[in-house]
Design a protein around this motif. Structure first.
Motif, PDB file in Angstrom:
ATOM      1  N   GLU A  25      -5.745  21.969 -59.533  1.00 17.42           N
ATOM      2  CA  GLU A  25      -7.150  21.604 -58.875  1.00 17.42           C
ATOM      3  C   GLU A  25      -8.194  22.812 -58.794  1.00 17.42           C
ATOM      4  OE1 GLU A  25      -5.191  17.497 -56.948  1.00 17.42           O
ATOM      5  OE2 GLU A  25      -6.061  19.049 -55.501  1.00 17.42           O
ATOM      6  N   SER A  26      -7.511  23.784 -58.430  1.00 18.79           N
ATOM      7  CA  SER A  26      -8.549  24.895 -57.754  1.00 18.79           C
ATOM      8  C   SER A  26      -9.316  25.423 -58.980  1.00 18.79           C
ATOM      9  CB  SER A  26      -7.391  26.055 -57.012  1.00 18.79           C
ATOM     10  OG  SER A  26      -6.860  26.813 -58.178  1.00 18.79           O
ATOM     11  N   LYS A  27      -8.666  25.248 -60.288  1.00 19.72           N
ATOM     12  CA  LYS A  27      -9.542  25.757 -61.429  1.00 19.72           C
ATOM     13  C   LYS A  27     -10.755  25.189 -61.556  1.00 19.72           C
ATOM     14  CE  LYS A  27      -5.274  26.369 -64.186  1.00 19.72           C
ATOM     15  NZ  LYS A  27      -4.427  25.675 -65.124  1.00 19.72           N
ATOM     16  N   SER A  28     -11.058  23.955 -61.084  1.00 22.01           N
ATOM     17  CA  SER A  28     -12.271  23.465 -61.002  1.00 22.01           C
ATOM     18  C   SER A  28     -13.316  23.879 -59.818  1.00 22.01           C
ATOM     19  CB  SER A  28     -12.338  21.809 -61.051  1.00 22.01           C
ATOM     20  OG  SER A  28     -11.905  21.386 -59.818  1.00 22.01           O
ATOM     21  N   GLN A  29     -12.977  24.687 -59.102  1.00 20.58           N
ATOM     22  CA  GLN A  29     -13.476  25.263 -57.990  1.00 20.58           C
ATOM     23  C   GLN A  29     -13.919  26.732 -58.044  1.00 20.58           C
ATOM     24  OE1 GLN A  29     -14.139  23.226 -55.233  1.00 20.58           O
ATOM     25  NE2 GLN A  29     -13.097  21.751 -55.997  1.00 20.58           N
ATOM     26  N   LYS A  30     -15.565  27.074 -57.516  1.00 22.09           N
ATOM     27  CA  LYS A  30     -15.561  28.314 -57.517  1.00 22.09           C
ATOM     28  C   LYS A  30     -15.630  29.132 -56.308  1.00 22.09           C
ATOM     29  CE  LYS A  30     -18.804  28.542 -61.325  1.00 22.09           C
ATOM     30  NZ  LYS A  30     -18.754  27.413 -62.052  1.00 22.09           N
ATOM     31  N   ASN A  31     -15.738  28.508 -55.003  1.00 24.40           N
ATOM     32  CA  ASN A  31     -15.735  28.909 -53.882  1.00 24.40           C
ATOM     33  C   ASN A  31     -14.323  28.265 -53.026  1.00 24.40           C
ATOM     34  OD1 ASN A  31     -17.675  30.810 -53.760  1.00 24.40           O
ATOM     35  ND2 ASN A  31     -19.077  29.140 -53.808  1.00 24.40           N
ATOM     36  N   ASN A  32     -14.155  28.751 -51.888  1.00 23.11           N
ATOM     37  CA  ASN A  32     -13.026  28.146 -50.965  1.00 23.11           C
ATOM     38  C   ASN A  32     -13.407  27.055 -50.777  1.00 23.11           C
ATOM     39  OD1 ASN A  32     -12.006  30.730 -50.993  1.00 23.11           O
ATOM     40  ND2 ASN A  32     -12.572  31.397 -48.740  1.00 23.11           N
ATOM     41  N   TYR A  33     -12.689  25.885 -50.688  1.00 23.59           N
ATOM     42  CA  TYR A  33     -12.993  24.595 -50.509  1.00 23.59           C
ATOM     43  C   TYR A  33     -11.846  23.895 -49.676  1.00 23.59           C
ATOM     44  CZ  TYR A  33      -9.312  23.888 -54.199  1.00 23.59           C
ATOM     45  OH  TYR A  33      -8.179  24.100 -54.682  1.00 23.59           O
ATOM     46  N   GLY A  34     -12.396  22.300 -49.295  1.00 26.38           N
ATOM     47  CA  GLY A  34     -11.336  21.644 -48.528  1.00 26.38           C
ATOM     48  C   GLY A  34     -11.462  21.928 -47.078  1.00 26.38           C
ATOM     49  N   GLU A  35     -11.527  20.884 -46.315  1.00 29.39           N
ATOM     50  CA  GLU A  35     -11.831  20.988 -44.891  1.00 29.39           C
ATOM     51  C   GLU A  35     -10.708  21.033 -43.927  1.00 29.39           C
ATOM     52  OE1 GLU A  35     -14.693  20.206 -42.196  1.00 29.39           O
ATOM     53  OE2 GLU A  35     -15.496  21.585 -43.671  1.00 29.39           O
ATOM     54  N   THR A  36     -10.828  21.985 -42.874  1.00 28.93           N
ATOM     55  CA  THR A  36      -9.553  21.729 -42.042  1.00 28.93           C
ATOM     56  C   THR A  36      -9.975  21.687 -40.717  1.00 28.93           C
ATOM     57  OG1 THR A  36      -9.770  24.192 -41.233  1.00 28.93           O
ATOM     58  CG2 THR A  36      -8.209  23.565 -43.363  1.00 28.93           C
ATOM     59  N   LYS A  37      -9.309  21.270 -39.628  1.00 32.98           N
ATOM     60  CA  LYS A  37      -9.564  21.010 -38.340  1.00 32.98           C
ATOM     61  C   LYS A  37     -10.713  21.781 -37.689  1.00 32.98           C
ATOM     62  CE  LYS A  37      -7.013  18.953 -34.779  1.00 32.98           C
ATOM     63  NZ  LYS A  37      -6.183  18.594 -33.982  1.00 32.98           N
ATOM     64  N   ASN A  38     -10.658  23.064 -38.217  1.00 35.40           N
ATOM     65  CA  ASN A  38     -11.832  23.774 -37.140  1.00 35.40           C
ATOM     66  C   ASN A  38     -12.872  24.439 -38.266  1.00 35.40           C
ATOM     67  OD1 ASN A  38     -10.532  25.822 -39.104  1.00 35.40           O
ATOM     68  ND2 ASN A  38      -9.783  27.160 -37.419  1.00 35.40           N
ATOM     69  N   GLY A  39     -13.037  23.342 -39.348  1.00 35.22           N
ATOM     70  CA  GLY A  39     -14.288  23.517 -40.153  1.00 35.22           C
ATOM     71  C   GLY A  39     -13.950  24.704 -41.330  1.00 35.22           C
ATOM     72  N   LYS A  40     -13.012  25.565 -41.191  1.00 38.44           N
ATOM     73  CA  LYS A  40     -12.702  26.362 -42.235  1.00 38.44           C
ATOM     74  C   LYS A  40     -12.088  25.823 -43.374  1.00 38.44           C
ATOM     75  CE  LYS A  40     -12.155  30.305 -39.193  1.00 38.44           C
ATOM     76  NZ  LYS A  40     -11.284  31.461 -38.942  1.00 38.44           N
ATOM     77  N   SER A  41     -12.206  26.540 -44.607  1.00 37.85           N
ATOM     78  CA  SER A  41     -11.682  26.036 -45.885  1.00 37.85           C
ATOM     79  C   SER A  41     -10.192  26.015 -45.919  1.00 37.85           C
ATOM     80  CB  SER A  41     -12.236  26.589 -47.100  1.00 37.85           C
ATOM     81  OG  SER A  41     -13.667  26.769 -47.162  1.00 37.85           O
ATOM     82  N   ARG A  42      -9.659  24.827 -46.421  1.00 39.17           N
ATOM     83  CA  ARG A  42      -8.236  24.758 -46.423  1.00 39.17           C
ATOM     84  C   ARG A  42      -7.594  25.703 -47.755  1.00 39.17           C
ATOM     85  NH1 ARG A  42      -4.932  21.468 -44.128  1.00 39.17           N
ATOM     86  NH2 ARG A  42      -6.507  19.830 -43.919  1.00 39.17           N
ATOM     87  N   PHE A  43      -8.476  25.742 -48.915  1.00 39.13           N
ATOM     88  CA  PHE A  43      -7.819  26.477 -49.847  1.00 39.13           C
ATOM     89  C   PHE A  43      -8.791  27.584 -50.026  1.00 39.13           C
ATOM     90  CE2 PHE A  43      -7.174  21.699 -50.496  1.00 39.13           C
ATOM     91  CZ  PHE A  43      -5.649  21.874 -51.041  1.00 39.13           C
ATOM     92  N   ASP A  44      -8.128  28.826 -49.875  1.00 38.65           N
ATOM     93  CA  ASP A  44      -8.870  30.180 -49.973  1.00 38.65           C
ATOM     94  C   ASP A  44      -8.462  30.794 -51.341  1.00 38.65           C
ATOM     95  OD1 ASP A  44     -10.036  32.374 -48.199  1.00 38.65           O
ATOM     96  OD2 ASP A  44      -8.037  33.278 -48.420  1.00 38.65           O
TER      97      ASP A  44
END
Ligand SMILES: O=C(O)CCC(=O)C(=O)O
Length: 291
Positions: A40-59
């Motif tokens: 799934e990460s192949k279709s992303q350019k930047n960190n993505y996915g939400e976590t509890k503190n607003g940071k990206s889940r996928f780095d």
């Protein structure tokens, strides 16, 4: 589950390696989910996915692309995957942890560290507790090998006995850099022991052990699950840096309102701005990730 000898090794060295702990079906389920996240990460350019503190889940590491995916960290896979909950909230790894810091044990947070062939991600030497200070030292990190791991593909390295002290600063001046000084790094690079093993092995490590890991220089992946637990009477002195939906969940025994304290002086970390601690340690991510 642990022998007296294994408990003694943990007390003396600060860590113990236990072979073939994770059942094959659990291991496969975790690896399958991870393979899907890498896809799934192949279709992303930047960190993505939400976590509890607003940071990206996928780095993502700098240079990530569809042809050359460089997913370096997934924060709290237990928030999004039953396969990870099945291993980190129950089963043989928890039985082993109970033998070291039980009978009452609490989950804190977890993450996946991923070093695929060609990636540059490394981990500078640090202790884990300075990221998440607690009231006492019954606090350990479980490492689950998802691939066979050795020197070539960037195994974890631990300085034996470093859990006994000192408690090092992870600051440079007023900046929280998430690693110890260059002088101590040098000693670690010279003297640390390789944590090598097969997929399904685990390592239990005191959160005061100095540890780190070099980049993967091989053609084989090195993927490792990392999870922090404390005794139930050990309370966080600050909100978690990587909060999970289930932070504070009792995974063995029962909860308590009674808090056990250690003596001594601790240095609180600062919550870094970047999505993962690689940014705090000065390693580049994608453009969205502020360092
Ligand atoms: O992935 C590695 O080699 C080391 C991981 C580690 O030490 C950490 O994330 O705290």
């Amino acid at each position: 589950m642990l022998t007296e000898e294994q408990k003694n090794i943990y007390s003396k060295d600060g860590y113990v390696i236990l072979p073939s702990v994770i059942p094959q079906n659990n291991l496969l389920a975790m690896v399958n989910d991870l393979n899907q996240w890498i896809e799934e990460s192949k279709s992303q350019k930047n960190n993505y996915g939400e976590t509890k503190n607003g940071k990206s889940r996928f780095d993502l590491e700098e240079g990530h692309s569809a042809n050359n995916p460089k997913l370096r960290r997934v924060a709290n896979p237990t928030d999004i995957s039953e396969a990870y909950r099945n291993v980190l909230f129950e089963g043989p790894a928890i039985d082993a942890i109970v033998d070291l810091i039980g009978p009452d044990v609490k989950f804190h947070h977890c993450k996946l560290n991923i070093k695929l062939p060609g990636m540059k991600t490394r981990v500078d030497y640090h202790q884990d507790q300075p990221f998440d200070m607690h009231t006492n030292d019954d606090h350990l990190t479980l490492l689950v090998l998802l691939d066979d791991m050795n020197e070539e593909n960037g195994c974890l390295k631990i300085l034996k006995g470093s859990h006994i002290g000192p408690r090092y600063s992870h600051y440079e001046g007023d900046e929280f850099v998430g690693k110890v000084s260059e002088k101590i790094q040098e000693i670690c690079r010279r003297d640390a022991s390789n944590i090598e093993g097969r997929a399904g092995d685990i390592c239990l490590m005191s959160t005061w052990c100095l540890h780190g890991g070099t980049a993967n220089l091989s053609s084989k992946p090195r993927r490792m699950l990392i999870c922090d637990y404390t005794s139930a009477d050990n309370f966080p002195l600050m909100p978690p840096i990587v909060p999970a939906d289930e932070t504070g969940r009792i995974v063995a025994g029962k909860a308590t309102r009674k808090i056990r304290f250690r003596e001594g002086i601790l240095e609180l970390p600062k919550h870094y701005k970047s999505d993962s601690f690689f940014g705090a340690q000065g390693q580049k991510g994608t453009v969205k990730d502020s360092m």
